[in-house]
Write an enzyme that holds these catalytic residues in place. Structure first.
Site, PDB file in Angstrom:
ATOM      1  N   ASP A  31       3.299  12.669  15.703  1.00 23.39           N
ATOM      2  CA  ASP A  31       3.641  12.579  14.203  1.00 23.39           C
ATOM      3  C   ASP A  31       2.355  12.866  13.509  1.00 23.39           C
ATOM      4  OD1 ASP A  31       5.187  12.784  11.994  1.00 23.39           O
ATOM      5  OD2 ASP A  31       5.711  10.580  11.804  1.00 23.39           O
ATOM      6  N   GLY A  46       5.858   3.964   4.469  1.00 26.83           N
ATOM      7  CA  GLY A  46       5.788   4.999   5.406  1.00 26.83           C
ATOM      8  C   GLY A  46       7.014   5.370   6.140  1.00 26.83           C
ATOM      9  N   GLY A  47       7.255   6.294   6.895  1.00 24.30           N
ATOM     10  CA  GLY A  47       8.278   6.590   7.561  1.00 24.30           C
ATOM     11  C   GLY A  47       8.592   5.505   8.545  1.00 24.30           C
ATOM     12  N   LEU A 107       0.852  -1.000  -0.030  1.00 27.97           N
ATOM     13  CA  LEU A 107       0.037  -0.013   0.127  1.00 27.97           C
ATOM     14  C   LEU A 107       0.970   1.222   0.226  1.00 27.97           C
ATOM     15  CD1 LEU A 107      -2.717  -1.013   2.609  1.00 27.97           C
ATOM     16  CD2 LEU A 107      -2.946  -0.580   0.265  1.00 27.97           C
TER      17      LEU A 107
END
Ligand SMILES: *[C@@H]1O[C@H](CO)[C@@H](O)[C@H](O)[C@H]1NC(C)=O
Ligand SMILES: *[C@@H]1O[C@H](CO)[C@@H](O)[C@H](O)[C@H]1NC(C)=O
Ligand SMILES: *[C@@H]1O[C@H](CO)[C@@H](O)[C@H](O)[C@H]1NC(C)=O
Ligand SMILES: *[C@@H]1O[C@H](CO)[C@@H](O)[C@H](O)[C@H]1NC(C)=O
Ligand SMILES: *[C@@H]1O[C@H](CO)[C@@H](O)[C@H](O)[C@H]1NC(C)=O
Ligand SMILES: *[C@@H]1O[C@H](CO)[C@@H](O)[C@H](O)[C@H]1NC(C)=O
Ligand SMILES: *[C@@H]1O[C@H](CO)[C@@H](O)[C@H](O)[C@H]1NC(C)=O
Ligand SMILES: *[C@@H]1O[C@H](CO)[C@@H](O)[C@H](O)[C@H]1NC(C)=O
Length: 667
Positions: free
Chosen positions: A472, A355-356, A352
């Site tokens: 975040d 991310g970080g 998908l």
């Protein structure tokens, strides 16, 4: 009257704000969350939820926990023994409902720990050669769950006072007095929490021991009461603590809370603050044992012959790490195999995004057909893993329509997998910034997402049982469910990279452009640093632009500066996302932009709380006039840009590394 009340409240507040407190002569542990000071040995440890676990599921072992500082037990003038009082809550959880082993003792000893002591019936107090020796200088109160006739035990469930020996000077079956002479039996290893009081009067030379179930007040009549002068058996300076041992039955001995006072009454434990004992899960007697054994053995043999090679390969492929402390989280644990099947072996097709914190895969759970998103987070060290998993799992209990539900986790070597509910419409930043986005987010959708995220963040900050700082907040961490509700994801994850770091080299985890200046400076995330990030998020949703745009000219590099400058020129709506054209409610857009500026104040104290933010967004309260707040360009400028060099940014910043280098470029 009122004055008294205020004092009482103040005392309550002070006590509850820290679970350990100590005076000159006493201390109290309402749970052992912050008891890193206790001197532990053997297999004793403190569980993530703050239980002192003297023994884990290991046989024939001892565990000790001692208060670190010595206690002056004798009056210097006459060598007589001081009075003391202690109370503690314990629980004994055994593998079997009818058998346990071996027990817990409260102990006064000359050393922190009892070197050389044996497990099993010796309770970690003595061994076969020094039991009964006058040179031991040990006074103990035992909670014994095994009958050892060689040591004169009265039964397999008794409380005794021991001096230098496991042959108790006085003992009674476990129980408590109701009224003066009616005794109620208790089973020490029932798995239920019980409380015990040990009181010694050094003048009257009397020792009382009183036992009761946790929910009862202290009974008036003690279970044991003995006239004794303990001064010959103790030295001037002694240590207090607990000793426990296991025999041949898996038994966990827990202490939940502990209070001690020299020359006075031990402070009352705050029962509401105590951590909970794990539930007792009775071992199911397997019918296989009686009926299926022969069949099982046969089929096992065949299977073994056939499948050793295959099995070894699979085993390696699906290997995961499960440690003992994870027992408590069993319901939230997924098997790696299950996730592997769900995501079709973590196929690229199911990816998908990245991310970080790692790669995220879509999947469908084979058992329930539920759609999930699995985040694979890699981490180097195991340090802090335990606290982190405990925290993440507790966050898994968060339920709010604007938070992405965390379903559970799985652990492998150097890897943590987090399982979330799948969000149909992906992440907000894709819709905001992607050229190929499937559709344009309308103003009404944006405004609804903003309000949703605000209420999710408000829930984390103020409505849940503990304050959760997200750390975040940004568009890429906001996911959209099938009804286009904005949902915050990844809460708490930033903590993983925060643990155990030396304060000299604080790693600030977060994303440049969303980080509050004081957060970069001190490395400490707070609810108001979350509000700062939320401000940057507001601006990006309205403007359709990232907080830091590396492609922009230097004066429009930082979004909040741009918005601020247009506001000063009296034309704040100039910054609204051009893709919206005139299709937006200007009053709302103006309010959100101004709110974004308010939240971006470089002074943490000047930012609104999420509660206020919600009131502004709902229109329940009018936004204060920005000009009257004296916000100056300095006030809102993104960070004061001080001290950046002193901080290492985690790899989660890599997505904005271009921006990062353009910031550092000129220095
Ligand atoms: C922790 O231990 C140190 C040294 O033994 C002591 O000075 C300190 O007071 C202890 N703190 C607590 C909270 O027990
Ligand atoms: C028993 O404990 C004493 C005192 O700690 C120690 O010196 C001794 O070696 C131990 N004996 C055995 C048989 O373990
Ligand atoms: C028992 O006590 C005697 C002195 O009373 C001492 O010499 C001896 O070492 C002790 N034994 C152990 C095992 O501690
Ligand atoms: C308790 O037991 C110890 C050791 O057996 C003995 O020395 C002491 O005299 C006993 N004390 C009383 C009061 O019975
Ligand atoms: C309590 O336990 C004692 C000894 O273990 C036993 O004799 C007695 O019958 C028990 N009393 C009750 C009420 O169960
Ligand atoms: C022990 O209990 C008795 C009876 O309740 C009481 O009179 C006495 O003061 C107690 N002693 C101590 C040291 O608590
Ligand atoms: C306790 O004190 C006695 C005499 O005061 C001394 O002989 C003994 O070694 C001490 N014991 C310990 C374990 O410190
Ligand atoms: C119990 O604790 C010890 C030491 O902390 C550890 O080595 C052991 O693996 C644990 N036992 C189990 C069954 O996890």
């Amino acid at each position: 009257m009122i004055f008294k009340l205020v004092i009482k409240l103040l005392v309550l507040f002070l006590c509850s704000s820290t679970s350990i407190s100590q005076g000159n002569n006493g201390f109290i542990y309402n749970g052992f969350q912050r008891a890193n000071n206790l001197s532990l040995d053997g297999i004793a440890e403190i569980t993530p939820n703050g239980l002192l676990m003297l023994t884990n599921d290991t046989k024939q072992k001892t565990g000790h926990a001692f208060y670190p500082n010595p206690i002056k037990f004798k009056n210097t003038q006459d060598g007589s023994s001081s009075s003391f009082s202690t109370s503690f809550v314990f629980g004994i959880i055994s593998e079997y409902p009818t058998l346990s082993g071996h027990g817990i003792a409260f102990v006064i000893a000359p050393t922190r720990g009892l070197p050389g002591a044996s497990a099993s019936q010796y309770l970690g107090l003595f061994n076969i050669s020094n039991d009964g020796n006058a040179t031991n200088f040990v006074v103990a109160v035992e909670l014994d769950t095994i009958e050892n006739t060689e040591l004169g035990d009265i039964n397999n469930n008794h409380v005794g006072i021991d001096i230098n020996s496991l042959r108790s000077n006085l003992s009674e079956p476990a129980g408590y007095y109701q009224g003066h002479d009616q005794i109620q039996n208790l089973t020490l290893f029932s798995g239920l929490p019980m409380r015990i009081w040990v009181e010694y009067n050094g003048v009257a030379k009397q020792m009382n021991v009183t036992l009761a179930p946790l929910n009862l007040e202290k009974p008036k009549t003690p279970l044991l009461s003995m006239w004794i002068d303990i001064s010959p058996f103790i030295n001037q300076s002694m240590y207090v603590g607990f000793s426990s041992s296991t025999g041949s039955v898996f038994t966990r001995h827990y202490v939940v809370g502990w209070s001690f006072m020299l020359n006075g009454e031990a402070e009352e434990l705050d029962l509401s603050e105590l951590p909970k004992l794990p539930r007792v899960v009775p071992k199911k007697k397997s019918r296989f044992l009686t009926m299926g054994v022969p069949v099982l053995i046969l089929s096992l043999l065949v299977l073994t012959l056939l499948g050793v090679g295959y099995y070894v390969r699979r085993k390696r492929k699906f290997a995961e790490i499960v440690e003992d402390w994870e027992h408590d989280f069993a319901t939230q644990r997924f098997h790696f195999k299950e996730l592997y099947v769900a995501t079709q072996g973590f196929k690229e097709k199911e990816l998908l995004g990245t991310g970080g914190f790692g790669r995220v895969y879509r999947g469908v759970l084979p058992s329930s057909k539920m759609e999930i998103a699995v985040k694979r987070v890699s981490h180097e060290s195991r340090q802090g893993m335990r606290e982190f998993v405990a925290e993440i799992v507790s966050l898994g209990r968060l339920r709010h329509r604007n938070l992405v539900p965390l379903l559970g986790y799985c652990r492998r070597k150097n890897e943590l997998l987090l399982v979330y509910e799948y969000m149909q419409n992906g992440s907000l930043d894709k819709l905001l910034y992607d050229q190929n986005a499937s559709f344009l987010l309308s103003w009404n959708q944006r405004f609804r997402i903003i309000k949703g995220v605000a209420s999710g963040l408000y829930y984390l900050h103020e409505e849940w049982e503990q304050v959760v700082v997200h750390r975040d907040v940004k568009a890429s961490n906001v996911l959209l469910d099938s009804e286009m509700n904005g949902r915050l994801g990844d809460f708490g994850l930033a903590r993983l990279y925060d643990h155990g770091t030396d304060p000299q080299t604080t790693h600030v985890v977060g994303t440049l452009g969303y980080l509050a200046p004081e957060h970069t400076r001190t490395g400490r995330a707070t609810t108001s640093s979350d509000v700062y990030s939320f401000g940057a998020f507001l601006l990006e949703v309205v403007c359709g632009r990232r907080p830091i745009d590396p492609q922009a000219t230097s004066e429009s590099l930082i979004l909040v500066d741009v918005v601020y400058n247009w506001w000063k020129k009296g034309n704040i709506l100039k910054v609204v996302d051009q893709k919206l054209g005139n299709e937006y409610v200007w009053q709302q857009a103006e309010m959100v932009l101004k709110l974004g500026l308010l939240c971006s104040n470089s002074e943490a104290i000047a930012r609104p709380s999420m509660r206020q933010v919600l009131l502004y967004l709902e229109g329940a309260v009018a936004l204060p006039d920005l000009s009257s707040l004296g916000i100056s360009a300095n006030g809102v400028t993104f960070a004061s840009r001080d001290g950046f060099e002193d901080f290492a940014f985690s790899h989660s910043l890599s997505s904005s590394s271009a921006a990062e280098s353009s910031i550092f470029g000129g220095r």
